[in-house]
Design an enzyme around this catalytic site. Structure first.
Site, PDB file in Angstrom:
ATOM      1  N   LYS A 111      -2.753  54.272 -42.436  1.00  0.00           N
ATOM      2  CA  LYS A 111      -1.930  53.117 -42.035  1.00  0.00           C
ATOM      3  C   LYS A 111      -1.298  52.352 -43.158  1.00  0.00           C
ATOM      4  CE  LYS A 111      -3.612  53.348 -37.778  1.00  0.00           C
ATOM      5  NZ  LYS A 111      -4.537  54.272 -37.534  1.00  0.00           N
TER       6      LYS A 111
HETATM    7  C1  PLP Z   1      -4.964  55.063 -36.626  1.00  0.00           C
HETATM    8  C2  PLP Z   1      -5.699  56.255 -37.083  1.00  0.00           C
HETATM    9  C3  PLP Z   1      -5.451  57.359 -36.506  1.00  0.00           C
HETATM   10  C4  PLP Z   1      -4.508  57.615 -35.482  1.00  0.00           C
HETATM   11  O1  PLP Z   1      -3.099  57.699 -35.739  1.00  0.00           O
HETATM   12  P1  PLP Z   1      -2.047  57.342 -34.657  1.00  0.00           P
HETATM   13  O2  PLP Z   1      -0.891  57.194 -35.416  1.00  0.00           O
HETATM   14  O3  PLP Z   1      -2.552  56.309 -33.566  1.00  0.00           O
HETATM   15  O4  PLP Z   1      -1.922  58.562 -33.812  1.00  0.00           O
HETATM   16  C5  PLP Z   1      -6.289  58.444 -36.887  1.00  0.00           C
HETATM   17  N1  PLP Z   1      -7.109  58.228 -38.074  1.00  0.00           N
HETATM   18  C6  PLP Z   1      -7.305  56.964 -38.693  1.00  0.00           C
HETATM   19  C7  PLP Z   1      -8.432  57.013 -39.807  1.00  0.00           C
HETATM   20  C8  PLP Z   1      -6.502  55.985 -38.221  1.00  0.00           C
HETATM   21  O5  PLP Z   1      -6.786  54.695 -38.699  1.00  0.00           O
END
Ligand code: PLP
Length: 500
Positions: A111
């Site tokens: 993120k």
């Molecule tokens: C948010 C997240 C995901 C999923 O990503 P999306 O963009 O919501 O599909 C997968 N793994 C981790 C560790 C995340 O924080």
């Protein structure tokens, strides 16, 4: 200014990239999209560029209306030594595939890639008398990454909602110990889907928005905000460039990307890259037991009326993948009336079925598979035992889906996106590879480090020594009141009623 962006539910809507980022979410309930993804970017010209330089090219293309300088300073302020490696998103060869590590930012989850730069872009969008309250629903990782990106920025406040007892201990501590003069965090009694739907409802509540006065905007740090999604396109190009430069593939050769998926943001950014000319054969979409997407790929029916599972990959505990709406927009040839019809059905009955044509188009680009908790643990175990590579549970979900896909016989080189540091989910990882895992979080991290020889990221070990600053827990129906009181606190002088 060019009004290049539109809504997934109404193509009469026209607005600039800047306004799309500022609003976050369309008034008609749809999401903002950029219709002209096809580009003439020359892959060859990218080979000599570093991450930041590739980012400059991609963002200039997808965010028209921002000046070159605005993009450049945003990149400079986002991707610097707050990441623990100069490549930002390093690629590691493991066995017969490559892992794209996206967790080297300040909060150790992917993120950070979107949320280090979104606040910088937002800065360039706000006029001097504008204020914006960022609303964020989090399944654990977005919350902390957004808080780190937005904290202490003028004109901006951030409020984060996470599911009570629905995130890992480390994730919770990361959020609860956040400092900054403009940050609020609360648990809600509900799950991530409750948090996300209520945030969306608040965006759609015209009365509520009016009651805030005309200088305070609401916006989003979730991947429904295009300003967070678009920077994620960069690492698809950057990883491809790394592979070519290592002579692992030839320029122009196709690759597959496997993406652990929740809200469908990460993998959608990959789809954007493909539309822009990146040579991709398949995207392998990986879910945990919240496998509404796997069912969709098998049947063409999206049905969110399924029980919600708490899994060992909690950042993907999601039944309503918001960004799937954007995929429907592109795969239906930008038929916004069609997307609106499906989304209305989803709202009314919790399900919709796409046409054969759309389903075929989607299956051309994507393959989908899921893992149970037991399969996640055995993937972590077997890759560690054989390859000495330590995967977090989300990455392990991807690993299994990638192996499932390889059984179709496709020989294309595979890049597996790794979305979090294993230490964010230390208990699940320890249970998968250790005989006597320790319960205490801090000791468990140290035990795992000793056993695996993988260093604990500094930001994660630190949280145990920081004071707890946020302890709120609210009912899921009180989110609006909570936001309102935080906006009053931050943006309005309590003794004055001047709201204009
Ligand atoms: C948010 C997240 C995901 C999923 O990503 P999306 O963009 O919501 O599909 C997968 N793994 C981790 C560790 C995340 O924080």
């Amino acid at each position: 200014m060019d009004k290049n962006y539109t809504s997934t539910r109404n193509d009469k809507v026209k607005l600039s990239a800047k306004d799309a980022i500022k609003k976050g979410f369309a008034d008609d309930g749809g999401l903002f999209v950029y219709p002209q993804l096809n580009s003439d970017i020359s892959l060859k010209s990218l080979l000599s560029l570093n991450y930041q330089e590739i980012a400059q090219i991609i963002l200039e293309k997808l965010l028209p209306g921002f000046s070159k300088e605005e993009i450049q300073t945003s990149i400079f302020d986002a991707y610097n030594d707050s990441f623990d490696t100069p490549t930002i998103t390093p690629l590691v060869a493991v066995d017969d595939f490559y892992v794209l590590e996206l967790f080297h930012g300040p909060t150790s989850a992917f993120k950070d890639i979107g949320l280090q730069i979104l606040p910088q872009l937002m800065k360039k969008v706000l006029k001097p008398d504008n204020k914006v309250m960022i609303l964020t629903a989090t399944s654990g990782d977005t919350g902390k990454a957004a808080l780190e990106g937005f904290k202490n920025l003028d004109q901006m406040g951030i409020t984060v909602f996470y599911p009570y007892q629905g995130v890992s201990k480390v994730q919770q501590l990361q959020m609860e110990t956040t400092n900054g003069n403009n940050t609020d965090i609360t648990a809600i009694r509900g799950n991530f889907d409750d948090a996300q739907s209520n945030v969306k409802k608040i965006f759609n509540d015209k009365n509520f928005k009016q009651s805030l006065g005309n200088k305070v905007n609401l916006s989003s740090a979730n991947s429904i905000n295009i300003g967070r999604l678009i920077p994620q396109v960069v690492y698809y190009f950057a990883s491809y460039v790394q592979l070519v430069n290592k002579h692992s593939i030839k320029l122009g050769q196709k690759v597959n990307f496997t993406v652990p998926t929740g809200n469908f943001g990460d993998v959608l950014a990959g789809f954007f890259a493909k539309q822009m000319g990146l040579p991709v054969n398949k995207f392998i979409v990986a879910s945990n037991e919240n496998n509404v997407l796997t069912r969709f790929f098998n049947t063409g029916i999206y049905d969110r009326n399924l029980p919600f599972h708490q899994t060992v990959a909690p950042s993907m505990d999601i039944q309503i993948s918001s960004n799937f709406e954007r995929l429907l927009y592109y795969e239906s040839n930008q038929d916004t009336a069609y997307v609106k019809k499906l989304m209305d059905q989803l709202e009314q009955s919790g399900r919709y079925q796409v046409s054969d044509k759309v389903l075929t188009a989607i299956r051309d680009d994507f393959f989908c598979a899921y893992s149970t908790d037991d399969e996640i643990k055995s993937s972590i175990n077997s890759v560690f035992k054989r390859e000495h590579y330590l995967m977090d549970p989300h990455t392990a979900v991807g690993y299994k889906a990638m192996r499932d896909y390889q059984k179709t016989g496709d020989q294309t080189p595979n890049i597996l996106l790794s979305t979090a540091s294993p230490y964010k989910f230390v208990h699940a990882v320890s249970k998968a590879i250790l005989d006597n895992p320790i319960d205490d979080d801090r000791l468990a991290m140290q035990q795992l480090q000793q056993f695996s020889n993988v260093a604990i990221p500094q930001n994660l070990i630190k949280v145990f020594d920081l004071p707890i600053r946020h302890r709120d827990v609210i009912e899921k129906n009180n989110m609006e009141d909570y936001i309102k009181s935080k906006i009053e606190e931050k943006f309005y002088d309590k003794n004055s009623s001047a709201r204009n």
